[in-house]
Scaffold this active site. Structure first.
Site, PDB file in Angstrom:
ATOM      1  N   HIS B  67       0.944  -0.998   0.067  1.00 15.93           N
ATOM      2  CA  HIS B  67       0.036  -0.028  -0.023  1.00 15.93           C
ATOM      3  C   HIS B  67       0.914   1.326  -0.015  1.00 15.93           C
ATOM      4  CE1 HIS B  67      -1.915   3.041   2.417  1.00 15.93           C
ATOM      5  NE2 HIS B  67      -3.186   3.135   1.617  1.00 15.93           N
ATOM      6  N   GLU B  70       2.141   1.781  -3.430  1.00 15.60           N
ATOM      7  CA  GLU B  70       1.242   2.477  -4.391  1.00 15.60           C
ATOM      8  C   GLU B  70       0.987   3.880  -4.102  1.00 15.60           C
ATOM      9  OE1 GLU B  70      -2.816   3.973  -3.289  1.00 15.60           O
ATOM     10  OE2 GLU B  70      -3.091   1.822  -2.741  1.00 15.60           O
ATOM     11  N   HIS B  71       1.277   4.441  -2.925  1.00 16.65           N
ATOM     12  CA  HIS B  71       1.122   5.816  -2.522  1.00 16.65           C
ATOM     13  C   HIS B  71       2.225   6.415  -3.291  1.00 16.65           C
ATOM     14  CE1 HIS B  71      -1.909   7.262   0.536  1.00 16.65           C
ATOM     15  NE2 HIS B  71      -2.203   6.046   0.460  1.00 16.65           N
ATOM     16  N   GLU B 142      -4.212   8.205   7.350  1.00 15.63           N
ATOM     17  CA  GLU B 142      -5.025   7.057   6.766  1.00 15.63           C
ATOM     18  C   GLU B 142      -5.091   6.053   7.683  1.00 15.63           C
ATOM     19  OE1 GLU B 142      -3.616   5.806   3.106  1.00 15.63           O
ATOM     20  OE2 GLU B 142      -5.674   4.658   2.421  1.00 15.63           O
TER      21      GLU B 142
END
Lengths: 433, 429
Positions: B67, B70-71, B142
């Site tokens: 993840h 991905e960012h 997040e």
């Protein structure tokens, strides 16, 4: 060719809208009921559609009604409540397979329309009121739905902001009503309110799909027959311009990991105004997209948040800012957000920001009308505002907005209320970066 | 370029496997304004133990790295890619799931430019110590946002009840502590291992010309110097078939408790047709047990044990599979007991033929509805393809499922021994 083939015909008691398209594998039906949001009716109005979808004369229980929908190749029937400007809108949405894509070729759409007409006009009753057991079940469910807002902190903070910002204005009311008013509603009260809805609400009926307008109008005339004389269209409610004398700051504390910062601003512009599209561009530059000032400054430059955005309520003329931050970063974040607006007022808007925002807004509207439910929402703006703006006018109008116009609308914007839901204790008082 | 016709659905799918191994699929949807494209790697949060490209020894990487990667793909030396998409009128995004990382855009103009931007940015990583550190604050927020979300906590609580070792139990974003350890070198190592074209799928759906799109993609890929890569070695510890624990309570400041029961799949090792049939069968059975037109639903609703949030679902991918049933409730203990009893009652009785046919119709109708969405088609098609299934086989498979198929699944999947309960309850002060 126009983007959308929208046609409208008035029949007694109802407007029939259709959009003919072969885009979808299903046909979408939406029935919108419009009336003002009011303190004394808001909770009854929130309860009503859930009771209506719980049984008709033909299918007197929810189980039987759902069974009938399943037999129509799993047609869906959903109830939705929304607040648009000063109205509390009840929506019934049905989505039903287009038999063209099935090996079984029965007339699904007709049966769907007939069923929806039954939900509206022929609900199951006993002793001249709604059924006691249905009403009590739906009251319990509604109360739980209102309570659950507290558990979703983003929704909760948004609700609290609106309550604070619109004190004394019916807009402060929650669309699901008041938790403390649910218990006192009787099946008789609710049925009396239902009769008022049938007499006074404005009804708009939309069908989107592989259909013909004339056929839809005929079907609607056949199934939606109103007994009594229904009131003619209501006048459009104008918003009062409220002056802001001082920013109202409200801080509350709960056991949360992340603080929720919500800010409410007044723009003094709504859907029907000539500077509406300039305001769309203004909000886009401010916080509508991933190139916007809020995203770039709060998130990318200062690493303060995962989300920092603004949205515009077209009929109330308000901008709502939201961001999730560490409690300790409250003041810093508020001041960065205020600076962004100040920047826009001072004309610090680049050509690049203008170009990106316009491209994104145009894209957004064209994407929205690709979705049947989104398309109905776009068309329904006309009913709420009494002002017609075609997709083509949207697109061309956005292109014509100048930087000066954006600065002018930015100058009118006033920060009204800051609501902050902060975390407790030390663990949230330390920064992670 | 090959093409496959799905007559009943009135769809034509174009596809090709390119020289470098990239699989490309294109679906023309001439009536739509919007084009939607996804570029997806077969790499998600569970792939945390593997042999890096060019090395001999397996490594274990920090939780949340897929993840995080991905960012960071969006940031380049000359700024961030969102800006470029927005300039071209496209809205871009990405998501990381257990088994996949997908990058995507949707747009109503400049499709070719945007498609090129999508492919090029995913194939051109740029990580520095500074940008990696900056992202830790953003992802930290997040994670905090999800920490406060009772639905998310209930979902992960249930999965973590089921699994002893399998990394599906780890939150996709990791924790504030685990992401603190991530370095730019870790990111490059994961990128080099998992982002080779032969591990990826590109899907384009919208008012496009398939031939023209395919040429653009082929030319783009031919200009890049990809060497063939050996198959990726991923490691998973042996997972016992029984759930780790029967019940867990997550205390949170909620007003309305949440309660979910779930069944852990005993042998989640299916692929292709077998997986498709199994997944659709479990979902069909769940609908027959708890759909809105069932006696069970009526009873639960009448007794005030459930509300509008009640839902159920089954998902399986190679290595894990589970069903979940539940929602908001005032009485979490009574709800879990009642649900358990209803499931056991259902599987001990013969199936009603009438209910089966009605439910089959309902599932077919819902699938048609889902096909209205280009997003659904691209995302689900990719998921199906990685699991060697075809999305457009769903309707025929639903039509072919027999009573005896369902009886097997009933006995197997809804075994009481595989059950577990997770409740989110009000935290005592």
């Amino acid at each position: 060719m126009a983007y959308v083939q929208h046609r409208m015909t008035e029949i007694p008691g109802m407007r029939i809208h259709s959009v003919e398209t072969k885009k979808y594998k299903t046909n979408t039906i939406v029935l919108q009921l419009k009336n003002l949001i009011k303190e004394d009716s808001v909770t009854k109005r929130a309860l009503l559609p859930y009771v209506m979808q719980s049984g008709t004369k033909k299918y007197p229980s929810s189980k039987q009604l759902r069974g009938a929908l399943d037999d129509l190749y799993g047609a869906t029937l959903n109830v939705d409540l929304s607040k648009k400007g000063n109205y509390q809108i009840i929506s019934f949405r049905m989505d039903i397979a287009n038999e063209k894509f099935l090996s079984d070729q029965s007339k699904l759409l007709d049966q769907g329309i007939a069923l929806l007409a039954d939900v509206l006009l022929r609900p199951v009753t006993e002793n001249g009121a709604f059924k006691e057991d249905i009403v009590s079940k739906e009251k319990r469910s509604l109360k739980q739905q209102i309570e659950s807002i507290y558990d979703d902190k983003m929704r909760y903070a948004n609700k609290r902001l609106i309550e604070e910002m619109f004190k004394g204005d019916p807009y402060h009311l929650n669309v699901y009503g008041n938790e403390n008013k649910v218990d006192q509603i009787t099946p008789q009260d609710l049925y009396a309110y239902y009769q008022e809805v049938l007499a006074n609400d404005e009804f708009d009926f939309y069908v989107v799909g592989d259909i013909s307008h004339d056929e839809i109008v005929n079907k609607a005339k056949q199934f939606f027959v109103f007994n009594e004389k229904r009131a003619a269209g209501q006048s459009i409610e104008k918003n009062e311009a409220v002056e802001v004398t001082k920013v109202n700051e409200v801080i509350e504390e709960q056991d949360v990991q992340q603080g929720k910062l919500h800010m409410g601003l007044r723009t003094y512009t709504t859907y029907a105004d000539p500077d509406y599209l300039a305001l769309q561009v203004c909000n886009g530059i401010f916080g509508g997209f991933s190139h916007s000032k809020l995203f770039i400054n709060v998130r990318e430059k200062h690493s303060l948040a995962y989300y920092a955005a603004s949205r515009f309520e077209s009929h109330k003329g308000s901008i709502f800012v939201m961001s999730g931050i560490e409690t300790a970063n409250y003041e810093k974040t508020v001041s960065i957000i205020k600076e962004q607006l100040e920047d826009m007022r001072n004309g610090n808007i680049t050509d690049d920001e203008m170009a990106k925002t316009k491209a994104m807004i145009k894209n957004q509207i064209l994407e929205t009308v690709d979705d049947a439910a989104g398309l109905v929402e776009v068309l329904y703006h006309q009913i709420i505002s009494g002002y017609e703006r075609s997709i083509e006018e949207w697109i061309n109008g956005i292109d014509r907005v100048t930087k000066d116009e954006v600065v002018e609308v930015a100058k009118k914007i006033k920060l009204d209320t800051i609501y902050f839901l902060k975390g407790r204790g030390n663990e949230n008082g330390t920064k992670t970066v | 370029m090959e093409q496959k016709q799905f007559d009943q659905l009135n769809e034509t799918l174009y596809f090709k496997t390119l020289q470098n191994g990239l699989k490309v699929f294109i679906l023309e949807k001439k009536e739509f304004n919007k084009t939607y494209a996804t570029f997806t790697t077969n790499y998600g949060s569970v792939d945390n133990h593997f042999t890096p490209l060019g090395k001999n020894e397996p490594v274990k990487v920090p939780d949340g790295i897929a993840h995080f990667l991905e960012h960071k793909m969006f940031e380049k030396e000359d700024g961030d890619v969102f800006q470029q998409f927005n300039q071209q009128g496209a809205s871009a995004n990405a998501f990381t799931s257990f088994k996949r990382t997908a990058y995507l855009f949707s747009t109503t103009n400049e499709v070719k430019k945007n498609l090129t931007t999508l492919i090029d940015f995913v194939q051109d990583p740029y990580f520095t110590e500074k940008t990696v550190e900056k992202e830790k604050g953003i992802i930290g927020q997040e994670i905090r946002m999800y920490d406060d979300n009772p639905d998310w906590r209930a979902y992960f609580g249930l999965i973590s009840n089921m699994y002893h070792h399998h990394p599906v139990k780890i939150d996709i974003a990791g924790t504030v502590e685990s992401i603190a350890k991530i370095t730019k070198d870790d990111l490059y190592e994961c990128y080099e291992t998992f982002y080779h074209p032969s591990n990826m799928i590109l899907f384009v759906v919208g008012p496009v010309d398939a031939k023209e799109m395919m040429e653009l993609i082929e030319t783009n890929q031919a200009s890049k110097d990809y060497k063939d890569q050996p198959p990726i070695e991923r490691f998973f510890d042996e997972e016992p078939s029984a759930p780790r624990t029967k019940k867990e309570i997550v205390p949170m400041p909620v007003q309305t408790p949440k309660c979910y029961i779930g069944f852990k799949e005993k042998q989640p090792e299916r692929k292709g047709e077998a997986l498709l049939k199994h997944e659709l069968s479990v979902n069909l059975l769940l609908e027959m047990m708890f759909g809105k037109s069932t006696e069970n639903y009526e009873k639960l609703y009448n007794e005030g044990l459930i509300d509008q949030t009640f839902a159920f679902d089954y998902t399986e991918e190679f290595g894990f599979g589970f069903s979940m049933i539940g929602g908001d409730t005032k009485d979490p203990d009574r709800l879990s007991e009642t649900l358990m009893k209803m499931v056991q009652d259902f599987i001990s009785k013969p199936l009603s033929k009438e209910d089966l046919e009605r439910t089959r119709k309902k599932k077919i109708g819902s699938f048609l509805r889902a096909l209205n969405s280009p997003e659904f088609i691209a995302n689900q098609f990719t998921r199906y393809e990685f699991n060697e299934m075809n999305l457009f086989d769903v309707i025929p498979t639903f039509e072919q499922i027999t009573e005896s198929d369902l009886l097997d699944v009933m006995k197997n999947h809804f075994d009481e021994k595989q059950a577990t309960v997770c409740q989110v309850r009000k935290k005592e002060a």
